[in-house]
Write a protein that holds these residues in place. Structure first.
Motif, short mmCIF file in Angstrom:
data_model
loop_
_atom_site.label_atom_id
_atom_site.label_comp_id
_atom_site.label_asym_id
_atom_site.label_seq_id
_atom_site.Cartn_x
_atom_site.Cartn_y
_atom_site.Cartn_z
N ASP A 67 0.83 -1.21 0.00
CA ASP A 67 0.00 0.00 0.00
C ASP A 67 0.87 1.26 0.00
O ASP A 67 0.66 2.18 -0.80
N ALA B 91 1.33 3.96 -3.13
CA ALA B 91 0.98 5.37 -2.91
C ALA B 91 2.13 6.28 -3.31
O ALA B 91 1.92 7.37 -3.86
N GLU C 130 0.20 8.36 -6.42
CA GLU C 130 -0.41 9.64 -6.04
C GLU C 130 0.28 10.84 -6.67
O GLU C 130 -0.40 11.75 -7.16
N GLU D 265 -6.22 -4.68 -8.50
CA GLU D 265 -6.10 -3.23 -8.46
C GLU D 265 -4.70 -2.76 -8.85
O GLU D 265 -4.56 -1.71 -9.48
N ARG E 152 -6.49 6.92 -9.84
CA ARG E 152 -7.03 7.36 -8.54
C ARG E 152 -7.92 6.28 -7.93
O ARG E 152 -7.82 5.99 -6.73
N HIS E 153 -8.78 5.69 -8.74
CA HIS E 153 -9.69 4.65 -8.23
C HIS E 153 -8.91 3.41 -7.77
O HIS E 153 -9.24 2.82 -6.74
N ARG F 240 -5.84 3.36 -6.74
CA ARG F 240 -5.12 3.73 -5.50
C ARG F 240 -6.06 3.71 -4.30
O ARG F 240 -5.71 3.22 -3.22
N GLU F 241 -7.27 4.24 -4.46
CA GLU F 241 -8.24 4.24 -3.36
C GLU F 241 -8.63 2.81 -2.99
O GLU F 241 -8.79 2.51 -1.80
N ALA G 141 -5.77 1.19 -1.02
CA ALA G 141 -5.77 1.72 0.34
C ALA G 141 -6.92 1.10 1.16
O ALA G 141 -6.76 0.80 2.34
N GLY G 142 -8.07 0.90 0.51
CA GLY G 142 -9.20 0.30 1.20
C GLY G 142 -8.92 -1.14 1.61
O GLY G 142 -9.26 -1.56 2.72
#
Length: 206
Positions: free
Chosen positions: A47, A51, A55, A111, A152-153, A155-156, A159-160
């Motif tokens: 993760d 990032a 990011e 992902e 972005r999606h 990465r989110e 992270a989730g």
């Protein structure tokens, strides 16, 4: 007297069996805790590293879409995400995973592959933006927008997954089946496009 001795022997046998049972359960719990903690550390590392490369690129792509950045200067950043995402996905495929969390690892790999594909789309947009060819501006803007959005999606989502894994306790992965860890190495790896791939044949694979 013989009867009392027999009773005591029976009691001692039952206590010994209970002790063995408790010991086995404690051993299983310790092993499960150790494997879960190792898995949590590995996912947290994936993760953080994703990032660190994704990011900054998302922010730079947004600037490029507003013509506030040099598209040529972003090529190295895009390449870094392509390579890093593919390497992280390969690492996730080989991650020793507690059996109940296989679907979690599969989601993580998906992902990371998605981030690599989004970087491909962003690269296509940068190529179109810097080509100087009339009529390609809309194509470039579309590719950059979709690339940044999917980065972005992805990465989110990564992270989730990391947050969900960090919140797990050993009891959450308890199963009636024997304790085991496996990998998802059988998943087909995402291939980074090489220099021989034709730009005109780019097809976004979302």
């Amino acid at each position: 007297m013989a009867l009392q001795t027999l009773v005591w022997l029976l009691v001692l046998f039952v206590l010994a069996m209970l002790f063995v049972l408790v010991l086995r359960r404690m051993s299983t719990l310790i092993a499960r805790t150790r494997d879960l903690e190792r898995y949590q550390r590995a996912v947290a590392s994936l993760d953080l590293r994703s990032a660190a490369v994704v990011e900054p690129l998302v922010r730079e792509l947004d600037e490029a879409r507003r013509h506030a950045a040099n598209p040529g200067a972003l090529r190295d950043a895009v390449t870094a995400v392509q390579v890093s995402a593919a390497e992280l996905a390969a690492e996730a495929r080989g991650l020793p995973t507690p059996a109940p969390l296989v679907s979690t690892t599969v989601s993580l790999v998906a992902e990371l592959d998605r981030a690599a594909r989004a970087a491909d789309m962003a690269e296509h947009g940068l190529n179109a933006l810097s080509s100087g060819t009339r009529g390609r501006d809309l194509e470039a803007q579309t590719s950059l927008k979709r690339g940044a959005l999917n980065l972005r999606h992805a990465r989110e989502a990564i992270a989730g997954v990391a947050r969900q894994v960090a919140a797990l306790r050993p009891v959450d992965i308890a199963t009636p089946t024997p304790h085991a860890t496996i990998t998802v190495a059988g998943l087909a790896p995402y291939q980074i496009p090489g220099p021989d791939d034709a730009e005109g044949g780019f097809e976004p694979r979302m």
